[in-house]
Design a protein around this motif. Structure first.
Motif, short mmCIF file in Angstrom:
data_model
loop_
_atom_site.label_atom_id
_atom_site.label_comp_id
_atom_site.label_asym_id
_atom_site.label_seq_id
_atom_site.Cartn_x
_atom_site.Cartn_y
_atom_site.Cartn_z
N GLU A 173 -70.14 53.59 3.40
CA GLU A 173 -71.11 54.67 3.32
C GLU A 173 -70.47 56.03 3.58
OE1 GLU A 173 -75.68 55.65 4.79
OE2 GLU A 173 -74.24 54.84 6.22
N GLN A 174 -69.24 56.02 4.10
CA GLN A 174 -68.52 57.28 4.29
C GLN A 174 -67.90 57.79 2.99
OE1 GLN A 174 -67.41 56.08 8.91
NE2 GLN A 174 -65.80 56.88 7.61
N THR A 175 -68.12 57.07 1.90
CA THR A 175 -67.73 57.56 0.58
C THR A 175 -68.45 58.89 0.33
OG1 THR A 175 -67.51 55.31 -0.26
CG2 THR A 175 -67.72 57.07 -1.90
N PRO A 176 -67.73 59.93 -0.08
CA PRO A 176 -68.40 61.21 -0.33
C PRO A 176 -69.58 61.06 -1.29
CG PRO A 176 -66.03 61.51 -0.39
CD PRO A 176 -66.27 60.03 -0.27
N GLY A 177 -70.73 61.60 -0.86
CA GLY A 177 -71.92 61.57 -1.69
C GLY A 177 -72.82 60.38 -1.48
N VAL A 178 -72.42 59.43 -0.64
CA VAL A 178 -73.22 58.22 -0.41
C VAL A 178 -74.01 58.36 0.89
CG1 VAL A 178 -73.17 55.74 0.05
CG2 VAL A 178 -71.66 56.73 -1.69
N SER A 179 -75.30 58.12 0.82
CA SER A 179 -76.15 58.09 2.00
C SER A 179 -77.26 57.10 1.75
CB SER A 179 -76.73 59.49 2.29
OG SER A 179 -77.53 59.46 3.46
N GLU B 198 -63.92 56.03 2.22
CA GLU B 198 -63.38 57.39 2.23
C GLU B 198 -62.15 57.50 1.33
OE1 GLU B 198 -63.46 59.69 6.04
OE2 GLU B 198 -63.69 57.70 6.90
N THR C 260 -75.63 52.66 -4.08
CA THR C 260 -74.78 53.75 -3.60
C THR C 260 -74.57 54.83 -4.65
OG1 THR C 260 -72.75 52.61 -4.31
CG2 THR C 260 -73.51 52.23 -2.04
N GLY C 261 -74.77 54.48 -5.92
CA GLY C 261 -74.48 55.42 -7.00
C GLY C 261 -73.00 55.52 -7.30
N VAL C 262 -72.18 54.66 -6.70
CA VAL C 262 -70.74 54.65 -6.96
C VAL C 262 -70.46 53.55 -7.97
CG1 VAL C 262 -68.43 54.43 -5.96
CG2 VAL C 262 -70.28 55.44 -4.61
#
Length: 494
Positions: free
Chosen positions: A14-20, A223, A264-266
């Motif tokens: 969840e620490q991937t940029p843009g993921v919440s 990340e 996540t949208g990733v």
């Protein structure tokens, strides 16, 4: 040897940029990870926020089989927040490299060690399992690293973890590094980042060196360049090594991967190992021929092993056997002369740089075989209202068999509004999910031709559709309806 899996999709991922992720989304992922067979789920970091604590407590209240863990720093308040969430364990992370201690924490090694041990003892006294984790371990003085771990062992921590925080290991160095730690008296975890693309390889080397648990995320998200990919590590252990087993249900990997990507949208690059859309896709005629005769000729594992599906891609490299398979799957009847004509048309489009989609093939085959199109859903009218300070609104009239359907929808833009109106109009016919949407301007100028390519899903069936027109709204709606009609036809033929 049994290898345990700690999944940190809900924390490091969840620490991937843009993921919440919302609380409900975290619960859905945690439930799927539990079904998958993950041993430990790092559900988040309880100290982060009130919403994070609600999410973690929602997960712990489900009585899952997996151990539920919270990330904590070496601060008693972090442990209290974890206790509030009723977790089973904490992942207690202590920076150990000189760089982190001196530049980030601005403390001495003794201060850092004492704080870590005091916090670990506090957690143990409150009934928590503790995984003592060294941050930036691979840039830490080995004597100090072992001292930290031995102090933790002396007070009763349950597991140790050495983190390759910035992904600087190589497989050889990973083996040497984890070999020195695997002789300690408690289970050892490996936690690798993918900055140089070596996270999976380094994780496998660490396991070979004696680590009995690995940290990973679904699809390798995280990340920067991400973490070790759970699916790649697990399938490698299962197929390339003889001495290691996990509890992971491998045939669920693809479905879990898709769910995490969606929430996540990733989204994954198509050539992602194991779970990418092209992982079991074949275009080359030589490859397609071999696969049809014996799948092991060009596939190390079958797609069904991980819950995936094989597909043959149409383009200039397609061979006659691959094309024949696609036509037969679509229930076309054709002569050899007709097949040759279809084959030549596909090759011609491939030479122009075009990937022939399912809808393209349908149109080519219909033309060659002189089949009259009988679309179930037809667009009769489309009107758009959009402009400055006006919410984009679309109105459509569809004819579904002999019935007229009128619908309207608003959207963030005219294309979104138009597709929304169509989706409302066909809601009673089929639950179609838009998987991907891509648009290109293929000529220059303000009157450029617009090429819209999208993927639609109905159950486990996926169709690619395309339309090229001067107007992006008309092209989008035309491509969408073409794909819907094709999906409905394929579904009715099954």
């Amino acid at each position: 040897m049994k290898i345990n899996v700690l999944d940190t999709t809900l924390r490091d991922g969840e620490q991937t940029p843009g993921v919440s992720l919302t609380s409900s989304e975290k619960l859905r992922i945690a439930s799927k990870l539990d079904e998958l067979g993950v041993n430990i789920i790092e559900a988040g970091s309880a100290i982060t926020s009130k919403g994070e604590r609600i999410a973690i407590k929602t997960i712990t209240s489900e009585d899952l089989n997996a151990e539920i863990c919270s990330f904590t720093r070496t601060i008693k308040g972090d442990v209290d927040a974890a206790l509030e969430c009723d977790v089973d364990s904490i992942h207690l992370v202590v920076p150990t490299s000189n760089l982190h201690i001196e530049q980030k924490l601005k403390k001495t090694k003794e201060e850092v060690l004492n704080q870590a041990i005091e916090t670990a003892q506090y957690a143990i006294d409150h009934g928590l399992k503790v995984e003592l984790s060294a941050e930036d371990a691979t840039r830490t003085d080995m004597d100090f690293l072992i001292k930290v771990f031995e102090e933790g062992i002396s007070i009763g921590v349950d597991r140790l973890c050495a983190c390759d925080t910035v992904g600087i290991l190589t497989p050889d160095k990973s083996y040497d590094f984890y070999s020195k730690l695997s002789t300690l008296d408690v289970p050892l975890s490996v936690h690798c980042h993918n900055d140089f693309g070596l996270a999976v390889a380094n994780t496998l080397s660490a396991i070979k060196a004696g680590a009995s648990q690995f940290h990973s995320t679904i699809n390798g998200i995280g990340e920067r360049a991400g973490n070790a990919s759970l699916e790649e590590v697990v399938v490698s252990l299962d197929n390339l090594y003889n001495d290691y087993q996990t509890d992971i249900k491998i045939n669920q990997l693809y479905s879990v991967s898709r769910m995490v990507a969606r929430l996540t949208g990733v989204y994954l690059q198509p050539n992602k190992a194991i779970v990418g859309e092209n992982a079991f896709a074949h275009e080359s005629g030589i490859h397609a021929d071999g696969i049809i005769k014996n799948s092991s000729t060009y596939e190390p594992i079958t797609p069904e092993t991980v819950g995936h599906k094989r597909k043959f891609v149409l383009g200039k490299h397609i061979g006659s056997k691959g094309l024949k398979q696609r036509l037969d799957d679509s229930k076309f009847n054709y002569t050899q002369v007709q097949f040759n004509e279809i084959f030549n048309k596909v090759k011609y489009l491939g030479d122009l740089g075009k990937c022939v989609t399912d809808v393209d093939l349908q149109a080519i085959a219909d033309e060659v075989l002189e089949i009259e199109k009988n679309d179930k859903i037809k667009l009769e009218e489309l009107s758009i209202v959009s402009g400055n300070k006006v919410i984009p609104t679309a109105s459509i009239k569809l004819k579904i068999e002999d019935k007229d359907i009128l619908e309207a929808s608003v959207g963030v833009g005219p294309v979104d509004a138009a597709i929304g109106a169509v989706k409302k109009g066909i809601a009673d016919v089929a639950d179609i999910e838009l998987e991907e949407y891509h648009v290109d301007a293929i000529t220059g100028g303000t009157n450029a031709l617009i090429d819209v390519i999208l993927k639609l899903r109905l159950g486990d069936k996926i169709i690619s559709a395309r339309s090229t027109q001067p107007d992006i709204i008309n092209a989008s709606v035309d491509a969408y309806l073409s794909g819907v009609n094709r999906l409905l036809e394929v579904d009715s033929n099954d």
